[in-house]
Each structure stands twice: as C-alpha cells, then as structure tokens.
Scaffold this active site. Structure first.
Site, PDB file in Angstrom:
ATOM      1  N   ILE A  23       0.833  -1.221   0.000  1.00 51.15           N
ATOM      2  CA  ILE A  23       0.000   0.000   0.000  1.00 51.15           C
ATOM      3  C   ILE A  23       0.864   1.267   0.000  1.00 51.15           C
ATOM      4  CG2 ILE A  23      -0.309   0.326   2.506  1.00 51.15           C
ATOM      5  CD1 ILE A  23      -3.367   0.589   1.841  1.00 51.15           C
ATOM      6  N   ASP A  46       1.354  -0.411   9.631  1.00 49.35           N
ATOM      7  CA  ASP A  46       1.683   0.852  10.292  1.00 49.35           C
ATOM      8  C   ASP A  46       3.186   1.120  10.218  1.00 49.35           C
ATOM      9  OD1 ASP A  46       1.133   3.152  11.917  1.00 49.35           O
ATOM     10  OD2 ASP A  46       1.872   2.037  13.650  1.00 49.35           O
ATOM     11  N   SER A 129      -7.168  -5.098  10.650  1.00 41.73           N
ATOM     12  CA  SER A 129      -7.329  -6.024  11.799  1.00 41.73           C
ATOM     13  C   SER A 129      -6.956  -7.474  11.542  1.00 41.73           C
ATOM     14  CB  SER A 129      -8.764  -6.009  12.362  1.00 41.73           C
ATOM     15  OG  SER A 129      -8.973  -4.928  13.223  1.00 41.73           O
ATOM     16  N   THR A 130      -6.632  -7.838  10.295  1.00 39.87           N
ATOM     17  CA  THR A 130      -6.422  -9.274  10.031  1.00 39.87           C
ATOM     18  C   THR A 130      -4.962  -9.703  10.158  1.00 39.87           C
ATOM     19  OG1 THR A 130      -6.164  -9.041   7.634  1.00 39.87           O
ATOM     20  CG2 THR A 130      -8.403  -9.325   8.466  1.00 39.87           C
ATOM     21  N   GLY A 131      -4.099  -8.795  10.647  1.00 45.96           N
ATOM     22  CA  GLY A 131      -2.703  -9.157  10.882  1.00 45.96           C
ATOM     23  C   GLY A 131      -2.509  -9.450  12.368  1.00 45.96           C
TER      24      GLY A 131
HETATM   25  P1  ADP Z   1      -3.771  -5.093  12.447  1.00 48.48           P
HETATM   26  O1  ADP Z   1      -3.046  -4.784  13.743  1.00 48.48           O
HETATM   27  O2  ADP Z   1      -4.936  -4.155  12.180  1.00 48.48           O
HETATM   28  O3  ADP Z   1      -4.116  -6.535  12.330  1.00 48.48           O
HETATM   29  P2  ADP Z   1      -1.452  -5.392  10.662  1.00 48.48           P
HETATM   30  O4  ADP Z   1      -0.597  -4.312  10.113  1.00 48.48           O
HETATM   31  O5  ADP Z   1      -0.814  -6.381  11.606  1.00 48.48           O
HETATM   32  O6  ADP Z   1      -2.714  -4.656  11.311  1.00 48.48           O
HETATM   33  O7  ADP Z   1      -2.099  -6.215   9.460  1.00 48.48           O
HETATM   34  C1  ADP Z   1      -3.147  -5.760   8.670  1.00 48.48           C
HETATM   35  C2  ADP Z   1      -2.932  -6.264   7.247  1.00 48.48           C
HETATM   36  O8  ADP Z   1      -1.992  -5.400   6.595  1.00 48.48           O
HETATM   37  C3  ADP Z   1      -2.334  -7.682   7.166  1.00 48.48           C
HETATM   38  O9  ADP Z   1      -3.026  -8.403   6.149  1.00 48.48           O
HETATM   39  C4  ADP Z   1      -0.889  -7.412   6.753  1.00 48.48           C
HETATM   40  O10 ADP Z   1      -0.361  -8.500   5.980  1.00 48.48           O
HETATM   41  C5  ADP Z   1      -1.085  -6.196   5.869  1.00 48.48           C
HETATM   42  N1  ADP Z   1       0.121  -5.404   5.539  1.00 48.48           N
HETATM   43  C6  ADP Z   1       1.306  -5.356   6.167  1.00 48.48           C
HETATM   44  N2  ADP Z   1       2.157  -4.525   5.501  1.00 48.48           N
HETATM   45  C7  ADP Z   1       1.465  -4.051   4.419  1.00 48.48           C
HETATM   46  C8  ADP Z   1       1.771  -3.192   3.322  1.00 48.48           C
HETATM   47  N3  ADP Z   1       2.972  -2.597   3.201  1.00 48.48           N
HETATM   48  N4  ADP Z   1       0.809  -2.951   2.383  1.00 48.48           N
HETATM   49  C9  ADP Z   1      -0.412  -3.508   2.479  1.00 48.48           C
HETATM   50  N5  ADP Z   1      -0.777  -4.329   3.487  1.00 48.48           N
HETATM   51  C10 ADP Z   1       0.150  -4.597   4.440  1.00 48.48           C
END
Ligand code: ADP
Length: 181
Positions: A23, A46, A129-131
C-alpha cells in the site's frame, strides 16, 4: 495463482478493486493505515507506512492524542506517493463476542465518510485487523466489501476504492468472496 485485480463494484465506469501489493507504493489521494490506539507507531502496515512516509508523520501523529477503536484521523502523507493517510484503529479479535464486527464495519464506514467530507477521490485500504489483531480474514473481507459497496451506492466520493492485500492468503480469501457475491 491468478493475482489479477478482482472487482468489488463498478460505478460510472470506475472499477473498485481488490489487488495484491504494498500500500505504501500507491499514488492515490489517501491510503488507510491500521495503527494501534496510541498512533505512535507499530509493526505491520503501520510500520511500513511510517518507514515510507518519514519521521514527520510520527510527529504529526504525536499531536493527535491517539484514536479510539473504530474511529479515524487524517494526516498528510509526507514522503509517501499518497497525499494523505487516514489512520483507523481496528478491533483486536477476542472471539467475536466483543463487538468486533461492528467495530470493524465502523472503521471502513468512518474512513469512507471522512474521505467523502474531505473531497477525496481515491482511497486504498489494507485488510484492517487481520494481521497482528487476528480478525478472521473471511469475516473481515465480507464486512469490508459490504460497507464499501453500500457507501459507493449512496455517495459520489470517493470515486475509486481499492483494497490492497499484502499476502496471497488474504488476497485469495477476498477473491473467493468476490466470485461468490
Ligand atoms: P492489524 O493490527 O490491524 O491486524 P497489521 O498491520 O498487523 O494490522 O495487518 C493488517 C494487514 O496489513 C495484514 O493483512 C498485513 O499482511 C497487511 N500489511 C502489512 N504490511 C502491508 C503493506 N505494506 N501494504 C499492504 N498491506 C500490508
């Protein structure tokens, strides 16, 4: 695996899609971040957004005084190709009995409403939220698609909405849902 973008909805010839990617690389008006309530930096998407945006983003976030779960706050994008970042705090999955689905729907709704009120034309969401927060991807994808479609049906902006999946498993879950619905 077929990693082509899948259609969420189409309106006035504009496709709203789910795709695979990072992203932080997208030159859209707004990318959505999924930080914790402090907004002071974490891992996952983040961490990636803060690394790409540079230290000015954390400075602006410090001035925001945090953000409750389900709400959203907007900052500049700094060194990102995106102009703005909407930070929305997703719920931690605790078995599904703590209002998690309502709170996740609130995240997508609040971001889209904020984009509408701010005149934003293009938005890209991660899979909120799915990470680290462990929300089951299948349930989360249904909520995301439902809320995005309802918003697009009723509002002129944003004109373009993307959901960006970072990993193949998340993308495949979304793609399966979009084939069924
Ligand atoms: P949360 O704490 O809301 O679960 P996370 O960042 O751990 O947030 O994960 C949310 C989603 O973002 C997961 O599917 C993760 O694989 C994805 N993610 C991590 N890095 C990136 C990125 N650079 N671009 C897009 N999605 C990402």
């Amino acid at each position: 695996m077929d990693l082509r973008p899948h259609l969420i909805a189409e309106r006035h010839g504009v496709r709203h899609e789910i795709l695979v990617g990072d992203i932080t690389k997208l030159a859209v008006d707004v990318i959505v971040n999924a930080p914790n309530t402090s907004l002071l930096g974490g891992g996952g998407v983040d961490g990636a957004i803060h690394r790409a945006a540079g230290p000015e983003l954390l400075e602006e976030c410090r001035r925001l005084g945090g953000c409750p779960t389900g709400s959203a706050k907007m900052t500049k994008g700094y060194r990102l190709p995106a102009k703005w970042v909407i930070h929305t705090v997703g719920p931690v999955w605790r078995g599904g009995t703590h209002g998690e689905e309502r709170l996740l729907a609130g995240c997508y709704r609040t971001c889209l409403d904020l984009a509408l009120r701010s005149g934003i034309r293009s938005v890209a969401f991660p899979s909120i939220s799915t990470g680290a927060y462990r929300f089951p991807v299948e349930r989360a994808s249904r909520i995301a698609v439902e809320v995005i479609r309802a918003h697009l049906d009723q509002n002129p902006l944003p004109e373009s909405v993307l959901v960006v999946c970072f990993d193949a498993a998340t993308y495949e879950t979304y793609a399966r849902l979009l084939q069924e619905t």
